[in-house]
Design an enzyme around this catalytic site. Structure first.
Site, PDB file in Angstrom:
ATOM      1  N   SER A 141       0.739   0.369   1.741  1.00  0.00           N
ATOM      2  CA  SER A 141      -0.348   0.403   2.923  1.00  0.00           C
ATOM      3  C   SER A 141      -0.229  -0.966   3.755  1.00  0.00           C
ATOM      4  CB  SER A 141      -1.774   0.575   2.134  1.00  0.00           C
ATOM      5  OG  SER A 141      -2.530   0.309   3.174  1.00  0.00           O
ATOM      6  N   TYR A 155      -7.733  -0.573  -4.436  1.00  0.00           N
ATOM      7  CA  TYR A 155      -6.581  -0.042  -3.809  1.00  0.00           C
ATOM      8  C   TYR A 155      -5.511  -1.096  -3.037  1.00  0.00           C
ATOM      9  CZ  TYR A 155      -4.495   2.607   0.219  1.00  0.00           C
ATOM     10  OH  TYR A 155      -3.554   3.186   1.192  1.00  0.00           O
TER      11      TYR A 155
END
Length: 283
Positions: A141, A155
């Protein structure tokens, strides 16, 4: 004319929705046989009907090693081997900040995003060695690269770990001609993005009505499409990338070129935090 993945066998985790679904369609268009490993059984069965003989669905929770083993076994038993493992499945996980996160929330997020990465790499090795080569594609990401604070704590750290895991594996598996690369997506209007703004899947669907908000977060003033990710995955899976390994490839419209409060040359580029705040307010 043969496709770019003609006669290849691929597994795509999380392949029934969003970026994974776009990649499923693209891989099959280019000649691959595909095992889709996902927890969404209803959608998976519909995909099987859409591509009879070319796609097999396997119910799979990527946190469960037995499910990963079953997906790999399905590829070997149904289509004769494994050439490409595209590990795309994931979710935001625990949204808590540094002061409030629990060990359970941290572990659940890492199991989903990083432990699953280890498992998909581990169980791809033997069948790819039998083929004499292979391509493993992981999903990180933009939050993990240069936008600390733009995603939830667990995350962001887990997705940074995906890059490290991929690079380590690329070095270790190079002698086997197994390439390992990482796609680093930016902001795409898929349901997973709703988790970044504290919403649910329904909110993620509504984001499709506000696509242009994403364009203001990056250098290129256009909205990302899941097919952009599918094209990158196709390249990394294909023989065109035969000399490419250990790469973390941003597919983000320039999001990781982010200049924070300095803005773009046109003065229009805001921060990710600004964009998230704007979307929350509008929702």
């Amino acid at each position: 004319m043969p496709g770019r993945l003609q006669d290849k066998v691929a597994i795509i985790t999380g392949g029934v929705s969003g970026m994974g679904l776009a990649s499923t369609h693209r891989f099959i268009e280019e000649g691959a046989s595909v095992v889709v490993a996902d927890i969404q059984a209803g959608k998976g069965r519909e995909l099987e009907k859409q591509y009879p003989g070319r796609l097999r669905f396997v119910a799979c929770d990527v946190r469960d090693e037995a499910d990963i083993v079953a997906a790999v076994s399905a590829a070997v038993e149904t289509f004769g081997g494994l050439d490409v493992m595209y590990h795309n499945a994931g979710a935001v996980g625990d949204n808590s900040d540094l002061a409030s996160i629990t060990t359970e929330g941290w572990d659940d997020t890492f199991n989903l995003l990083l432990r699953s990465t280890m498992l998909t790499i581990k169980h791809s090795i033997e069948p790819m060695r039998k083929r004499g080569k292979g391509s493993i594609i992981l999903t990180s990401s933009a939050a993990a690269v240069s936008l600390g604070g733009s995603g939830p704590y667990a995350y962001t750290v887990a997705k940074a770990g995906v890059i490290s895991a991929g690079r380590y594996a690329a070095l270790a598996l190079g002698p086997d001609r197994i390439r390992v690369n990482i796609i680093v997506p930016g902001a795409f209007p898929t349901s997973i993005w709703s988790g970044h703004v504290g919403g649910d899947a329904e909110m993620g669907d509504r984001m499709g009505l506000d696509l242009q908000r994403f364009a203001g977060m990056q250098a290129l003033p256009q909205v990302g499409d899941p097919r952009n990710i599918a094209d990158a995955a196709l390249f990394l899976a294909s023989e065109e990338a035969t000399f490419v390994t250990g790469v973390a490839l941003p597919v983000d419209g320039g999001l990781t070129l982010h200049r924070n409060s300095q803005g773009s040359a046109s003065g229009q580029l805001g921060t990710v935090s600004d964009a998230v705040a704007t979307f929350k307010a509008a929702s």
